[in-house]
Design a protein around this motif. Structure first.
Motif, PDB file in Angstrom:
ATOM      1  N   GLY A 173       0.784  -1.234   0.000  1.00  0.00           N
ATOM      2  CA  GLY A 173       0.000   0.000   0.000  1.00  0.00           C
ATOM      3  C   GLY A 173       0.814   1.282   0.000  1.00  0.00           C
ATOM      4  O   GLY A 173       0.283   2.348   0.280  1.00  0.00           O
ATOM      5  N   LYS A 174       2.078   1.202  -0.347  1.00  0.00           N
ATOM      6  CA  LYS A 174       2.940   2.388  -0.393  1.00  0.00           C
ATOM      7  C   LYS A 174       3.030   2.931  -1.815  1.00  0.00           C
ATOM      8  O   LYS A 174       3.137   2.185  -2.777  1.00  0.00           O
ATOM      9  CB  LYS A 174       4.351   2.081   0.115  1.00  0.00           C
ATOM     10  N   PHE A 175       2.999   4.246  -1.901  1.00  0.00           N
ATOM     11  CA  PHE A 175       3.173   4.966  -3.165  1.00  0.00           C
ATOM     12  C   PHE A 175       4.599   5.507  -3.138  1.00  0.00           C
ATOM     13  O   PHE A 175       4.913   6.396  -2.348  1.00  0.00           O
ATOM     14  CB  PHE A 175       2.148   6.106  -3.232  1.00  0.00           C
ATOM     15  N   VAL A 176       5.470   4.949  -3.956  1.00  0.00           N
ATOM     16  CA  VAL A 176       6.889   5.292  -3.921  1.00  0.00           C
ATOM     17  C   VAL A 176       7.336   5.752  -5.303  1.00  0.00           C
ATOM     18  O   VAL A 176       7.112   5.055  -6.293  1.00  0.00           O
ATOM     19  CB  VAL A 176       7.751   4.081  -3.479  1.00  0.00           C
ATOM     20  N   VAL A 177       7.960   6.927  -5.348  1.00  0.00           N
ATOM     21  CA  VAL A 177       8.481   7.472  -6.592  1.00  0.00           C
ATOM     22  C   VAL A 177       9.960   7.783  -6.387  1.00  0.00           C
ATOM     23  O   VAL A 177      10.318   8.528  -5.476  1.00  0.00           O
ATOM     24  CB  VAL A 177       7.738   8.748  -7.026  1.00  0.00           C
ATOM     25  N   LYS A 178      10.784   7.190  -7.247  1.00  0.00           N
ATOM     26  CA  LYS A 178      12.214   7.486  -7.237  1.00  0.00           C
ATOM     27  C   LYS A 178      12.477   8.532  -8.301  1.00  0.00           C
ATOM     28  O   LYS A 178      12.007   8.406  -9.441  1.00  0.00           O
ATOM     29  CB  LYS A 178      13.025   6.220  -7.510  1.00  0.00           C
ATOM     30  N   GLY A 179      13.225   9.562  -7.939  1.00  0.00           N
ATOM     31  CA  GLY A 179      13.512  10.653  -8.851  1.00  0.00           C
ATOM     32  C   GLY A 179      14.543  10.278  -9.894  1.00  0.00           C
ATOM     33  O   GLY A 179      15.191   9.232  -9.812  1.00  0.00           O
ATOM     34  N   VAL A 180      14.689  11.152 -10.859  1.00  0.00           N
ATOM     35  CA  VAL A 180      15.630  10.925 -11.955  1.00  0.00           C
ATOM     36  C   VAL A 180      17.041  10.688 -11.419  1.00  0.00           C
ATOM     37  O   VAL A 180      17.724   9.767 -11.849  1.00  0.00           O
ATOM     38  CB  VAL A 180      15.601  12.111 -12.951  1.00  0.00           C
ATOM     39  N   GLU A 181      17.463  11.514 -10.471  1.00  0.00           N
ATOM     40  CA  GLU A 181      18.814  11.374  -9.932  1.00  0.00           C
ATOM     41  C   GLU A 181      18.862  11.408  -8.411  1.00  0.00           C
ATOM     42  O   GLU A 181      19.919  11.205  -7.829  1.00  0.00           O
ATOM     43  CB  GLU A 181      19.711  12.501 -10.461  1.00  0.00           C
ATOM     44  N   SER A 182      17.742  11.658  -7.761  1.00  0.00           N
ATOM     45  CA  SER A 182      17.792  11.995  -6.339  1.00  0.00           C
ATOM     46  C   SER A 182      17.248  10.946  -5.387  1.00  0.00           C
ATOM     47  O   SER A 182      16.875  11.273  -4.268  1.00  0.00           O
ATOM     48  CB  SER A 182      17.047  13.314  -6.128  1.00  0.00           C
ATOM     49  N   GLY A 183      17.169   9.701  -5.771  1.00  0.00           N
ATOM     50  CA  GLY A 183      16.622   8.687  -4.875  1.00  0.00           C
ATOM     51  C   GLY A 183      15.127   8.856  -4.716  1.00  0.00           C
ATOM     52  O   GLY A 183      14.447   9.423  -5.560  1.00  0.00           O
ATOM     53  N   THR A 184      14.597   8.373  -3.608  1.00  0.00           N
ATOM     54  CA  THR A 184      13.153   8.430  -3.365  1.00  0.00           C
ATOM     55  C   THR A 184      12.717   9.869  -3.094  1.00  0.00           C
ATOM     56  O   THR A 184      13.239  10.515  -2.197  1.00  0.00           O
ATOM     57  CB  THR A 184      12.768   7.523  -2.181  1.00  0.00           C
ATOM     58  N   ILE A 185      11.755  10.340  -3.892  1.00  0.00           N
ATOM     59  CA  ILE A 185      11.250  11.708  -3.718  1.00  0.00           C
ATOM     60  C   ILE A 185       9.837  11.728  -3.150  1.00  0.00           C
ATOM     61  O   ILE A 185       9.398  12.745  -2.642  1.00  0.00           O
ATOM     62  CB  ILE A 185      11.320  12.532  -5.028  1.00  0.00           C
ATOM     63  N   ILE A 186       9.130  10.604  -3.252  1.00  0.00           N
ATOM     64  CA  ILE A 186       7.795  10.482  -2.663  1.00  0.00           C
ATOM     65  C   ILE A 186       7.684   9.097  -2.040  1.00  0.00           C
ATOM     66  O   ILE A 186       8.027   8.097  -2.670  1.00  0.00           O
ATOM     67  CB  ILE A 186       6.671  10.651  -3.717  1.00  0.00           C
ATOM     68  N   ARG A 187       7.208   9.061  -0.824  1.00  0.00           N
ATOM     69  CA  ARG A 187       6.873   7.801  -0.139  1.00  0.00           C
ATOM     70  C   ARG A 187       5.668   8.112   0.737  1.00  0.00           C
ATOM     71  O   ARG A 187       5.777   8.873   1.692  1.00  0.00           O
ATOM     72  CB  ARG A 187       8.020   7.270   0.696  1.00  0.00           C
ATOM     73  N   GLN A 188       4.526   7.541   0.365  1.00  0.00           N
ATOM     74  CA  GLN A 188       3.294   7.845   1.085  1.00  0.00           C
ATOM     75  C   GLN A 188       2.395   6.624   1.064  1.00  0.00           C
ATOM     76  O   GLN A 188       2.398   5.857   0.095  1.00  0.00           O
ATOM     77  CB  GLN A 188       2.577   9.029   0.409  1.00  0.00           C
ATOM     78  N   ASP A 189       1.615   6.449   2.083  1.00  0.00           N
ATOM     79  CA  ASP A 189       0.630   5.380   2.132  1.00  0.00           C
ATOM     80  C   ASP A 189      -0.550   5.782   1.246  1.00  0.00           C
ATOM     81  O   ASP A 189      -1.036   6.911   1.333  1.00  0.00           O
ATOM     82  CB  ASP A 189       0.168   5.176   3.579  1.00  0.00           C
ATOM     83  N   ILE A 190      -1.036   4.853   0.410  1.00  0.00           N
ATOM     84  CA  ILE A 190      -2.131   5.208  -0.502  1.00  0.00           C
ATOM     85  C   ILE A 190      -3.427   5.502   0.246  1.00  0.00           C
ATOM     86  O   ILE A 190      -4.268   6.252  -0.246  1.00  0.00           O
ATOM     87  CB  ILE A 190      -2.356   4.169  -1.620  1.00  0.00           C
ATOM     88  N   LYS A 191      -3.593   4.960   1.449  1.00  0.00           N
ATOM     89  CA  LYS A 191      -4.794   5.285   2.238  1.00  0.00           C
ATOM     90  C   LYS A 191      -4.784   6.761   2.615  1.00  0.00           C
ATOM     91  O   LYS A 191      -5.825   7.415   2.607  1.00  0.00           O
ATOM     92  CB  LYS A 191      -4.865   4.410   3.482  1.00  0.00           C
ATOM     93  N   GLU A 192      -3.612   7.289   2.928  1.00  0.00           N
ATOM     94  CA  GLU A 192      -3.496   8.714   3.254  1.00  0.00           C
ATOM     95  C   GLU A 192      -3.725   9.575   2.009  1.00  0.00           C
ATOM     96  O   GLU A 192      -4.352  10.634   2.088  1.00  0.00           O
ATOM     97  CB  GLU A 192      -2.130   9.014   3.870  1.00  0.00           C
TER      98      GLU A 192
END
Length: 142
Positions: free
Chosen positions: A112-131
């Motif tokens: 249930g985690k929404f995780v986005v890794k940036g082009v060069e900067s590692g993880t830029i978004i980490r959020q629970d989809i319920k939130e």
């Protein structure tokens, strides 16, 4: 700055819509969502919330002319989709899409985690989809 409205590439769009229709008819897609309102970020979030699963993507793998996190996430370019495909259908799906611009940028998560890794900067978004869903629904009194 700005005022760069994306142009529709009609021939490429028509070709893509035909093969996407073929993929749907063959039952290759688990889900599909256009990137028309809010870009890739919103399409990914809507897909994750609808399925009740998480998602993890790497923007560095996105087929983009400009490798910039904001542009990749929020561009509302025409004829773009987020699709989920079962691993057993991936090979055939990619074969159907040959000749079109596409890329495997991530996977569905079970936590249930929404995780986005940036082009060069590692993880830029980490959020629970319920939130995310709660924040999305709250203006509507849900």
């Amino acid at each position: 700055i700005g005022c760069n409205v994306p142009q529709v590439r009609a021939d490429a769009a028509k070709r893509l819509y035909r093969v996407m229709t073929m993929a749907v008819e063959k039952g290759l897609l688990a889900s599909a969502h256009g990137c028309y309102r809010g870009g890739l970020a919103v399409a990914l979030a809507m897909t994750a919330m609808a399925g009740g699963h998480g998602v993890e993507v790497d923007l560095g793998k996105a087929p983009a002319e400009v490798k910039n996190n904001d542009r990749i996430l929020y561009s509302e370019s025409a004829s773009r989709f987020v699709v989920t495909v079962s691993p057993r259908n991936q090979g055939l799906f990619e074969k159907v899409l040959q000749g079109n611009i596409f890329s495997h940028i991530g996977f569905v998560r079970d936590d249930g985690k929404f995780v986005v890794k940036g082009v060069e900067s590692g993880t830029i978004i980490r959020q629970d989809i319920k939130e995310l869903k709660k924040a999305w629904q709250s203006p509507f009194g849900v």
